[in-house]
Design a protein around this motif. Sequence first.
Motif, PDB file in Angstrom:
ATOM      1  N   ASN A 257     113.163  77.959  39.222  1.00 51.74           N
ATOM      2  CA  ASN A 257     111.834  77.349  39.306  1.00 51.74           C
ATOM      3  C   ASN A 257     111.146  77.626  40.652  1.00 51.74           C
ATOM      4  N   GLY A 258     111.662  78.605  41.410  1.00 51.26           N
ATOM      5  CA  GLY A 258     110.971  79.031  42.622  1.00 51.26           C
ATOM      6  C   GLY A 258     111.205  78.167  43.846  1.00 51.26           C
ATOM      7  N   LYS A 259     112.239  77.304  43.795  1.00 52.89           N
ATOM      8  CA  LYS A 259     112.527  76.463  44.954  1.00 52.89           C
ATOM      9  C   LYS A 259     113.756  76.978  45.703  1.00 52.89           C
ATOM     10  N   GLN A 260     113.851  76.520  46.962  1.00 51.97           N
ATOM     11  CA  GLN A 260     115.019  76.840  47.776  1.00 51.97           C
ATOM     12  C   GLN A 260     115.668  75.539  48.210  1.00 51.97           C
ATOM     13  N   TYR A 261     116.986  75.521  48.151  1.00 51.61           N
ATOM     14  CA  TYR A 261     117.741  74.384  48.650  1.00 51.61           C
ATOM     15  C   TYR A 261     118.636  74.890  49.777  1.00 51.61           C
ATOM     16  N   VAL A 262     118.463  74.315  50.955  1.00 51.35           N
ATOM     17  CA  VAL A 262     119.247  74.717  52.120  1.00 51.35           C
ATOM     18  C   VAL A 262     120.176  73.564  52.481  1.00 51.35           C
ATOM     19  N   GLY A 263     121.473  73.863  52.620  1.00 50.25           N
ATOM     20  CA  GLY A 263     122.417  72.810  52.981  1.00 50.25           C
ATOM     21  C   GLY A 263     123.797  73.383  53.177  1.00 50.25           C
ATOM     22  N   LYS A 264     124.748  72.497  53.410  1.00 49.59           N
ATOM     23  CA  LYS A 264     126.121  72.926  53.627  1.00 49.59           C
ATOM     24  C   LYS A 264     126.825  72.986  52.268  1.00 49.59           C
ATOM     25  N   LEU A 265     127.459  74.113  51.952  1.00 47.08           N
ATOM     26  CA  LEU A 265     128.131  74.301  50.661  1.00 47.08           C
ATOM     27  C   LEU A 265     129.441  73.508  50.668  1.00 47.08           C
ATOM     28  N   THR A 266     129.502  72.441  49.880  1.00 54.91           N
ATOM     29  CA  THR A 266     130.735  71.651  49.894  1.00 54.91           C
ATOM     30  C   THR A 266     131.595  71.888  48.662  1.00 54.91           C
ATOM     31  N   ALA A 267     131.006  72.391  47.562  1.00 55.85           N
ATOM     32  CA  ALA A 267     131.810  72.651  46.367  1.00 55.85           C
ATOM     33  C   ALA A 267     131.070  73.606  45.445  1.00 55.85           C
ATOM     34  N   PHE A 268     131.845  74.363  44.646  1.00 51.96           N
ATOM     35  CA  PHE A 268     131.273  75.204  43.588  1.00 51.96           C
ATOM     36  C   PHE A 268     132.363  75.409  42.548  1.00 51.96           C
ATOM     37  N   ASP A 269     131.968  75.852  41.350  1.00 56.31           N
ATOM     38  CA  ASP A 269     132.959  76.182  40.318  1.00 56.31           C
ATOM     39  C   ASP A 269     132.587  77.500  39.645  1.00 56.31           C
ATOM     40  N   ILE A 270     133.370  77.887  38.621  1.00 58.64           N
ATOM     41  CA  ILE A 270     133.153  79.202  37.998  1.00 58.64           C
ATOM     42  C   ILE A 270     131.814  79.320  37.273  1.00 58.64           C
ATOM     43  N   HIS A 271     131.193  78.184  36.919  1.00 61.86           N
ATOM     44  CA  HIS A 271     129.854  78.239  36.320  1.00 61.86           C
ATOM     45  C   HIS A 271     128.786  78.392  37.392  1.00 61.86           C
ATOM     46  N   ILE A 272     129.221  78.406  38.657  1.00 64.55           N
ATOM     47  CA  ILE A 272     128.324  78.453  39.834  1.00 64.55           C
ATOM     48  C   ILE A 272     127.555  77.135  39.952  1.00 64.55           C
TER      49      ILE A 272
END
Lengths: 75, 75, 75, 75, 75, 75, 75
Positions: G24-39
């Motif tokens: 949707n054209g937005k940016q989120y800036v922050g510290k990456l604390t978790a992710f999974d295989i679905h991203i």
Amino acid sequence: MEQSRPLDTLNQSRGKRVIVETKNGKQYVGKLTAFDIHINVVLSEAEEKVDGELKRKLGNIFLRGDTIILIAPQE
Amino acid sequence: MEQSRPLDTLNQSRGKRVIVETKNGKQYVGKLTAFDIHINVVLSEAEEKVDGELKRKLGNIFLRGDTIILIAPQE
Amino acid sequence: MEQSRPLDTLNQSRGKRVIVETKNGKQYVGKLTAFDIHINVVLSEAEEKVDGELKRKLGNIFLRGDTIILIAPQE
Amino acid sequence: MEQSRPLDTLNQSRGKRVIVETKNGKQYVGKLTAFDIHINVVLSEAEEKVDGELKRKLGNIFLRGDTIILIAPQE
Amino acid sequence: MEQSRPLDTLNQSRGKRVIVETKNGKQYVGKLTAFDIHINVVLSEAEEKVDGELKRKLGNIFLRGDTIILIAPQE
Amino acid sequence: MEQSRPLDTLNQSRGKRVIVETKNGKQYVGKLTAFDIHINVVLSEAEEKVDGELKRKLGNIFLRGDTIILIAPQE
Amino acid sequence: MEQSRPLDTLNQSRGKRVIVETKNGKQYVGKLTAFDIHINVVLSEAEEKVDGELKRKLGNIFLRGDTIILIAPQE
């Protein structure tokens, strides 16, 4: 009574002329020569039409299933 | 009490007239002759309508499930 | 009679020139060097066209299957 | 404490009136008679509304899960 | 003759410069350092371009596969 | 150090107020009572907002996962 | 030489600041604390930006993978 499945209907249209309508508003008319469970479809002697008007003669085409809305056999 | 599932409802509509509405804003009215778990659907004696107005008589049609919003039996 | 499948058609086009049309309205013309069951496709000597007009010469390209509408062998 | 799952919430709404909102901006209000893990849903005594205004009385309808945004029980 | 697969082509581009085009009309140019079967891709020394014009220097980027239309090695 | 997963974060928000933003540009604010691996979500005491402005009080709602962009706990 | 995979790159960014761009054209800036295989991704101390301009401070956020175009570590 045995219940028919949608792919049975496509199977009966093998070798016959069908109209395939796609999500981008186009129609492909040709002879159904192959399909699979993803509804990927191959037509031979295919013509592309927009609003019923002939745009291009394409010969053999492979159409990816997820772009297809409708397949109608031409009796 | 046994709980009904959505495909049971479709099953009860086999051989009956239904309206199928698709994501491109069209309606297909016809007799439901087949469906599967992907909600791929086959209608016979199908007519295409836009805003309730008849556009085309199509005979048998195969509609790919992922284009379908709604199926309503016509009582 | 053995029934052909859509990927058989693609297989017969290996090493031959094809047109690939994508959902963003572009055409890629080139030699089909590889494809897989997702219809990911590799073309060599590829050219990008819009409305039939040459836009870019691209050499080898990988096209992701879910962007593809149509693949037509160029006889 | 046992943790509830989203489908438990739908299950508690069986036989009760719900609003279903779909991606094309419509609302379907009716009694929830069936649903499955794909969130395919069947409503009875369904009415279609746009911006809260009644458009059509539809009776029984099958709504395909992937068109649904929101289901809200009407208390 | 053994038949090549699309991911073989990507594999040959590891460590080389590629253009990646995405569904939102942007191009990312950089060195292909990793990819997987979903066509998730990592580029290093990446630059974002729109209509061929440099917009941003991004360094390392992860691009999610389902946003990708095309990957073209830059020979 | 054990690595956290995204669903752990959602789990810590159970019973707390969250904002859920959906692809149609709406916000749903409420207490997170349930979610599953598809990110289907149930909120209680939910309110719908557009551009931060209250549009509707909805009570309990089920939101289908594939319409969700973002979930932010309200501390 | 062992070949790196895209998720390895994300793994190296755990605990570091990243930019996440969404469809949707937005940016989120922050510290990456978790992710999974679905991203699916969790950021802490997240800020929402549009065209690089700060719109909101959001704290912790969960972003659903299928809305994500790009993740770029901020060195």
